[in-house]
Design a protein around this motif. Structure first.
Motif, mmCIF file in Angstrom:
data_model
loop_
_atom_site.group_PDB
_atom_site.id
_atom_site.type_symbol
_atom_site.label_atom_id
_atom_site.label_comp_id
_atom_site.label_asym_id
_atom_site.label_seq_id
_atom_site.Cartn_x
_atom_site.Cartn_y
_atom_site.Cartn_z
ATOM 1 N N THR A 22 0.847 -1.199 0.000
ATOM 2 C CA THR A 22 0.000 0.000 0.000
ATOM 3 C C THR A 22 0.879 1.243 0.000
ATOM 4 N N LEU A 23 1.899 1.194 0.825
ATOM 5 C CA LEU A 23 2.814 2.321 0.941
ATOM 6 C C LEU A 23 3.506 2.594 -0.396
ATOM 7 N N ALA A 24 4.014 1.544 -0.998
ATOM 8 C CA ALA A 24 4.724 1.676 -2.276
ATOM 9 C C ALA A 24 3.793 2.217 -3.362
ATOM 10 N N LYS A 25 2.542 1.762 -3.338
ATOM 11 C CA LYS A 25 1.576 2.245 -4.329
ATOM 12 C C LYS A 25 1.331 3.739 -4.143
ATOM 13 N N ASN A 26 1.168 4.157 -2.884
ATOM 14 C CA ASN A 26 0.909 5.578 -2.604
ATOM 15 C C ASN A 26 2.099 6.459 -2.987
ATOM 16 N N ILE A 27 3.299 5.966 -2.687
ATOM 17 C CA ILE A 27 4.514 6.724 -3.045
ATOM 18 C C ILE A 27 4.602 6.845 -4.563
ATOM 19 N N SER A 28 4.373 5.712 -5.235
ATOM 20 C CA SER A 28 4.483 5.689 -6.699
ATOM 21 C C SER A 28 3.478 6.645 -7.341
ATOM 22 N N LYS A 29 2.285 6.656 -6.791
ATOM 23 C CA LYS A 29 1.245 7.531 -7.349
ATOM 24 C C LYS A 29 1.656 9.001 -7.147
ATOM 25 N N HIS A 30 2.105 9.314 -5.949
ATOM 26 C CA HIS A 30 2.443 10.691 -5.622
ATOM 27 C C HIS A 30 3.602 11.224 -6.470
ATOM 28 N N PHE A 137 14.061 1.538 2.037
ATOM 29 C CA PHE A 137 13.247 1.402 3.255
ATOM 30 C C PHE A 137 13.073 -0.069 3.610
ATOM 31 N N PHE A 138 13.070 -0.316 4.914
ATOM 32 C CA PHE A 138 12.698 -1.644 5.401
ATOM 33 C C PHE A 138 11.406 -1.440 6.178
ATOM 34 N N VAL A 139 10.320 -1.930 5.603
ATOM 35 C CA VAL A 139 8.999 -1.705 6.195
ATOM 36 C C VAL A 139 8.583 -2.952 6.968
ATOM 37 N N THR A 188 19.106 -3.865 5.280
ATOM 38 C CA THR A 188 20.485 -3.436 5.029
ATOM 39 C C THR A 188 20.787 -2.219 5.913
ATOM 40 N N GLU A 189 22.070 -1.977 6.130
ATOM 41 C CA GLU A 189 22.456 -0.854 7.003
ATOM 42 C C GLU A 189 21.976 0.481 6.477
ATOM 43 N N ASP A 190 21.944 0.596 5.153
ATOM 44 C CA ASP A 190 21.554 1.890 4.580
ATOM 45 C C ASP A 190 20.037 2.012 4.329
ATOM 46 N N SER A 191 19.255 1.079 4.849
ATOM 47 C CA SER A 191 17.790 1.197 4.706
ATOM 48 C C SER A 191 17.197 1.869 5.940
ATOM 49 N N ILE A 192 16.186 2.666 5.709
ATOM 50 C CA ILE A 192 15.501 3.333 6.830
ATOM 51 C C ILE A 192 14.370 2.429 7.316
ATOM 52 N N LEU A 193 14.345 2.202 8.610
ATOM 53 C CA LEU A 193 13.325 1.317 9.188
ATOM 54 C C LEU A 193 12.000 2.073 9.373
ATOM 55 N N ILE A 194 10.929 1.489 8.838
ATOM 56 C CA ILE A 194 9.597 2.076 9.035
ATOM 57 C C ILE A 194 8.742 0.994 9.695
ATOM 58 N N LEU A 199 0.842 2.801 12.968
ATOM 59 C CA LEU A 199 0.661 3.956 12.068
ATOM 60 C C LEU A 199 -0.457 3.695 11.061
ATOM 61 N N SER A 200 -1.203 4.756 10.754
ATOM 62 C CA SER A 200 -2.226 4.613 9.712
ATOM 63 C C SER A 200 -1.512 4.624 8.358
ATOM 64 N N LYS A 201 -2.245 4.235 7.312
ATOM 65 C CA LYS A 201 -1.656 4.234 5.970
ATOM 66 C C LYS A 201 -1.157 5.627 5.608
ATOM 67 N N ARG A 202 -1.987 6.623 5.976
ATOM 68 C CA ARG A 202 -1.655 8.019 5.661
ATOM 69 C C ARG A 202 -0.376 8.449 6.397
ATOM 70 N N SER A 203 -0.273 8.087 7.693
ATOM 71 C CA SER A 203 0.915 8.469 8.473
ATOM 72 C C SER A 203 2.171 7.835 7.903
ATOM 73 N N CYS A 204 2.046 6.573 7.481
ATOM 74 C CA CYS A 204 3.208 5.884 6.875
ATOM 75 C C CYS A 204 3.643 6.639 5.625
ATOM 76 N N PHE A 205 2.669 6.967 4.811
ATOM 77 C CA PHE A 205 2.973 7.669 3.558
ATOM 78 C C PHE A 205 3.657 9.012 3.849
ATOM 79 N N LEU A 206 3.103 9.767 4.812
ATOM 80 C CA LEU A 206 3.660 11.091 5.116
ATOM 81 C C LEU A 206 5.086 10.997 5.663
ATOM 82 N N LYS A 207 5.324 9.943 6.432
ATOM 83 C CA LYS A 207 6.661 9.730 6.996
ATOM 84 C C LYS A 207 7.690 9.556 5.868
ATOM 85 N N ILE A 208 7.325 8.748 4.913
ATOM 86 C CA ILE A 208 8.240 8.495 3.792
ATOM 87 C C ILE A 208 8.333 9.714 2.876
#
Ligand code: C5P
Length: 218
Positions: A22-30, A137-139, A188-194, A199-208
Protein backbone atom coordinates in the motif's frame (compact mmCIF):
# COMPACT_ATOMS: atom_id res chain seq x y z
CA UNK A 1 7.18 18.47 -10.07
CA UNK A 2 10.65 17.32 -9.21
CA UNK A 3 13.40 19.85 -9.44
CA UNK A 4 16.86 18.34 -9.18
CA UNK A 5 16.84 14.61 -9.82
CA UNK A 6 14.90 13.43 -12.83
CA UNK A 7 14.81 9.70 -12.20
CA UNK A 8 14.47 8.40 -8.66
CA UNK A 9 14.65 4.80 -7.59
CA UNK A 10 12.89 3.68 -4.43
CA UNK A 11 13.67 0.22 -3.01
CA UNK A 12 11.54 -1.37 -0.31
CA UNK A 13 12.01 -4.69 1.47
CA UNK A 14 9.56 -6.07 3.97
CA UNK A 15 8.18 -9.25 5.52
CA UNK A 16 4.71 -10.46 4.46
CA UNK A 17 1.72 -8.20 5.18
CA UNK A 18 3.72 -5.33 6.70
CA UNK A 19 1.88 -2.74 4.60
CA UNK A 20 4.72 -2.20 2.13
CA UNK A 21 2.49 -2.72 -0.91
CA UNK A 22 0.00 0.00 0.00
CA UNK A 23 2.81 2.32 0.94
CA UNK A 24 4.72 1.68 -2.28
CA UNK A 25 1.58 2.24 -4.33
CA UNK A 26 0.91 5.58 -2.60
CA UNK A 27 4.51 6.72 -3.04
CA UNK A 28 4.48 5.69 -6.70
CA UNK A 29 1.24 7.53 -7.35
CA UNK A 30 2.44 10.69 -5.62
CA UNK A 31 5.85 10.88 -7.36
CA UNK A 32 4.66 9.29 -10.63
CA UNK A 33 6.93 6.27 -10.32
CA UNK A 34 6.58 2.93 -12.06
CA UNK A 35 5.49 0.52 -9.34
CA UNK A 36 6.41 -3.16 -9.28
CA UNK A 37 5.27 -5.51 -6.54
CA UNK A 38 7.96 -8.15 -7.09
CA UNK A 39 6.16 -10.66 -4.84
CA UNK A 40 3.53 -10.89 -7.57
CA UNK A 41 6.12 -12.32 -9.96
CA UNK A 42 6.87 -15.18 -7.57
CA UNK A 43 3.14 -15.58 -6.92
CA UNK A 44 2.51 -15.82 -10.65
CA UNK A 45 5.08 -18.58 -11.01
CA UNK A 46 3.56 -20.30 -7.99
CA UNK A 47 0.11 -20.15 -9.61
CA UNK A 48 1.52 -21.64 -12.80
CA UNK A 49 3.07 -24.43 -10.75
CA UNK A 50 -0.21 -25.12 -8.92
CA UNK A 51 -2.32 -25.09 -12.10
CA UNK A 52 0.07 -26.65 -14.60
CA UNK A 53 2.18 -28.99 -12.55
CA UNK A 54 2.80 -31.36 -15.45
CA UNK A 55 4.23 -28.66 -17.75
CA UNK A 56 6.24 -26.96 -15.04
CA UNK A 57 9.82 -27.09 -16.29
CA UNK A 58 12.55 -24.57 -17.13
CA UNK A 59 11.69 -24.21 -20.82
CA UNK A 60 7.98 -23.76 -20.16
CA UNK A 61 8.72 -21.21 -17.48
CA UNK A 62 11.16 -19.27 -19.66
CA UNK A 63 8.42 -18.85 -22.25
CA UNK A 64 5.96 -17.63 -19.61
CA UNK A 65 8.49 -15.17 -18.18
CA UNK A 66 9.16 -13.76 -21.65
CA UNK A 67 5.49 -12.76 -21.86
CA UNK A 68 5.49 -11.30 -18.37
CA UNK A 69 4.01 -7.81 -18.13
CA UNK A 70 2.61 -5.58 -15.39
CA UNK A 71 -0.97 -6.31 -16.43
CA UNK A 72 -0.56 -10.05 -16.05
CA UNK A 73 0.43 -9.46 -12.41
CA UNK A 74 -2.97 -7.96 -11.59
CA UNK A 75 -4.70 -11.34 -11.53
CA UNK A 76 -6.77 -11.64 -8.32
CA UNK A 77 -5.97 -15.35 -8.07
CA UNK A 78 -2.44 -14.35 -7.09
CA UNK A 79 -3.66 -13.02 -3.75
CA UNK A 80 -4.62 -16.25 -1.99
CA UNK A 81 -2.68 -17.66 0.95
CA UNK A 82 -2.11 -20.92 -0.90
CA UNK A 83 -0.36 -19.06 -3.73
CA UNK A 84 1.64 -16.94 -1.24
CA UNK A 85 2.90 -20.04 0.56
CA UNK A 86 3.89 -21.74 -2.70
CA UNK A 87 5.58 -18.49 -3.86
CA UNK A 88 7.74 -18.53 -0.76
CA UNK A 89 8.87 -22.06 -1.63
CA UNK A 90 9.67 -21.49 -5.29
CA UNK A 91 11.43 -18.19 -4.40
CA UNK A 92 14.22 -20.28 -2.86
CA UNK A 93 15.13 -21.66 -6.27
CA UNK A 94 18.21 -19.92 -7.65
CA UNK A 95 17.23 -20.67 -11.27
CA UNK A 96 13.79 -19.18 -10.86
CA UNK A 97 15.29 -16.03 -9.29
CA UNK A 98 17.67 -15.75 -12.27
CA UNK A 99 14.77 -16.02 -14.72
CA UNK A 100 12.90 -13.08 -13.21
CA UNK A 101 15.93 -10.90 -12.55
CA UNK A 102 16.03 -8.95 -15.81
CA UNK A 103 12.29 -8.15 -15.72
CA UNK A 104 12.83 -6.47 -12.35
CA UNK A 105 15.96 -4.64 -13.54
CA UNK A 106 14.08 -3.32 -16.57
CA UNK A 107 11.29 -1.95 -14.41
CA UNK A 108 13.74 -0.42 -11.93
CA UNK A 109 16.19 1.19 -14.35
CA UNK A 110 14.30 1.60 -17.61
CA UNK A 111 10.85 2.83 -16.69
CA UNK A 112 9.03 4.52 -19.62
CA UNK A 113 9.60 8.28 -19.95
CA UNK A 114 6.20 9.20 -18.58
CA UNK A 115 7.43 8.13 -15.13
CA UNK A 116 9.78 10.07 -12.83
CA UNK A 117 11.43 6.86 -11.70
CA UNK A 118 10.58 3.52 -10.16
CA UNK A 119 9.52 1.97 -6.89
CA UNK A 120 9.91 -1.76 -6.27
CA UNK A 121 9.03 -3.75 -3.18
CA UNK A 122 10.01 -7.30 -2.23
CA UNK A 123 12.62 -9.15 -0.19
CA UNK A 124 15.94 -8.48 -1.92
CA UNK A 125 15.28 -5.15 -3.61
CA UNK A 126 17.53 -2.95 -1.44
CA UNK A 127 20.64 -5.07 -1.88
CA UNK A 128 20.25 -7.17 -5.00
CA UNK A 129 17.86 -5.59 -7.48
CA UNK A 130 18.49 -1.85 -6.83
CA UNK A 131 21.63 -1.63 -4.66
CA UNK A 132 22.12 1.98 -5.79
CA UNK A 133 18.55 3.08 -5.00
CA UNK A 134 18.13 6.74 -4.02
CA UNK A 135 15.85 5.67 -1.18
CA UNK A 136 15.85 2.40 0.72
CA UNK A 137 13.25 1.40 3.25
CA UNK A 138 12.70 -1.64 5.40
CA UNK A 139 9.00 -1.71 6.19
CA UNK A 140 7.84 -3.94 9.01
CA UNK A 141 5.16 -4.43 11.68
CA UNK A 142 4.61 -6.81 14.58
CA UNK A 143 3.67 -10.37 13.72
CA UNK A 144 0.18 -9.99 15.21
CA UNK A 145 -0.56 -6.77 13.34
CA UNK A 146 0.58 -8.34 10.09
CA UNK A 147 -1.49 -11.46 10.64
CA UNK A 148 -4.56 -9.37 11.42
CA UNK A 149 -4.08 -7.27 8.30
CA UNK A 150 -3.60 -10.29 6.06
CA UNK A 151 -6.61 -12.01 7.67
CA UNK A 152 -8.81 -8.99 6.88
CA UNK A 153 -7.53 -8.89 3.30
CA UNK A 154 -8.20 -12.58 2.78
CA UNK A 155 -11.66 -12.30 4.31
CA UNK A 156 -12.52 -9.69 1.70
CA UNK A 157 -11.48 -12.16 -0.98
CA UNK A 158 -14.02 -14.56 0.59
CA UNK A 159 -11.28 -16.96 1.51
CA UNK A 160 -12.41 -19.51 4.02
CA UNK A 161 -9.51 -19.05 6.40
CA UNK A 162 -9.19 -18.44 10.16
CA UNK A 163 -6.99 -15.89 11.96
CA UNK A 164 -4.90 -18.64 13.56
CA UNK A 165 -4.25 -20.23 10.16
CA UNK A 166 -3.10 -16.88 8.80
CA UNK A 167 -0.85 -16.31 11.82
CA UNK A 168 0.70 -19.72 11.37
CA UNK A 169 1.20 -19.17 7.66
CA UNK A 170 2.90 -15.78 8.17
CA UNK A 171 5.20 -17.23 10.83
CA UNK A 172 6.18 -19.99 8.43
CA UNK A 173 6.76 -17.50 5.62
CA UNK A 174 8.92 -15.29 7.87
CA UNK A 175 11.04 -18.24 8.83
CA UNK A 176 11.54 -19.21 5.24
CA UNK A 177 12.11 -15.66 3.87
CA UNK A 178 14.56 -14.58 6.61
CA UNK A 179 16.55 -17.80 6.81
CA UNK A 180 16.93 -18.98 3.25
CA UNK A 181 20.42 -18.96 1.75
CA UNK A 182 19.49 -17.28 -1.54
CA UNK A 183 18.32 -13.66 -1.36
CA UNK A 184 17.12 -13.75 2.25
CA UNK A 185 14.98 -10.95 3.62
CA UNK A 186 17.14 -8.56 5.63
CA UNK A 187 17.40 -4.93 6.59
CA UNK A 188 20.49 -3.44 5.03
CA UNK A 189 22.46 -0.85 7.00
CA UNK A 190 21.55 1.89 4.58
CA UNK A 191 17.79 1.20 4.71
CA UNK A 192 15.50 3.33 6.83
CA UNK A 193 13.32 1.32 9.19
CA UNK A 194 9.60 2.08 9.03
CA UNK A 195 7.53 0.25 11.63
CA UNK A 196 3.90 0.45 10.56
CA UNK A 197 2.40 -1.38 13.60
CA UNK A 198 0.85 1.74 15.12
CA UNK A 199 0.66 3.96 12.07
CA UNK A 200 -2.23 4.61 9.71
CA UNK A 201 -1.66 4.23 5.97
CA UNK A 202 -1.65 8.02 5.66
CA UNK A 203 0.91 8.47 8.47
CA UNK A 204 3.21 5.88 6.87
CA UNK A 205 2.97 7.67 3.56
CA UNK A 206 3.66 11.09 5.12
CA UNK A 207 6.66 9.73 7.00
CA UNK A 208 8.24 8.50 3.79
CA UNK A 209 7.20 11.55 1.82
CA UNK A 210 9.01 13.76 4.31
CA UNK A 211 12.22 11.74 3.84
CA UNK A 212 11.99 11.79 0.04
CA UNK A 213 11.02 15.47 -0.23
CA UNK A 214 13.89 16.50 2.01
CA UNK A 215 16.39 14.87 -0.34
CA UNK A 216 14.93 15.82 -3.69
CA UNK A 217 13.90 19.39 -2.98
CA UNK A 218 16.89 20.55 -0.92
O1 C5P B 1 5.31 -10.06 -1.06
P1 C5P B 1 4.54 -11.34 -1.21
O2 C5P B 1 3.98 -11.86 0.06
O3 C5P B 1 3.52 -11.25 -2.28
O4 C5P B 1 5.63 -12.39 -1.73
C1 C5P B 1 5.36 -13.76 -1.84
C2 C5P B 1 6.65 -14.53 -1.62
O5 C5P B 1 7.55 -14.27 -2.71
C3 C5P B 1 7.44 -14.13 -0.37
O6 C5P B 1 7.08 -14.85 0.77
C4 C5P B 1 8.88 -14.38 -0.77
O7 C5P B 1 9.31 -15.68 -0.43
C5 C5P B 1 8.88 -14.25 -2.27
N1 C5P B 1 9.55 -13.02 -2.72
C6 C5P B 1 10.92 -13.06 -2.85
N2 C5P B 1 11.58 -11.97 -3.33
C7 C5P B 1 10.94 -10.85 -3.65
C8 C5P B 1 9.53 -10.78 -3.47
C9 C5P B 1 8.87 -11.89 -2.98
O8 C5P B 1 11.55 -14.06 -2.56
N3 C5P B 1 11.62 -9.81 -4.13
Amino acid sequence: MMTKKKFIKVAIDSPAAAGAGTLAKNISKHYKLLYLDTGKIYRMIALIKINQKKNFNKKFLEKKIKNLNLKSLQNKKLLTDEVGAEASLIAKDRNIRKLVHSFQINCAYRAPKRFNGSCLDGRDITYKIIPDADFKFFVTASLKVRAKRRFNELKKLKNNISYSEVLKSIKKRDKSDYNRRISPLKKTEDSILINTSNLSKRSCFLKIKKIIDKKIYN
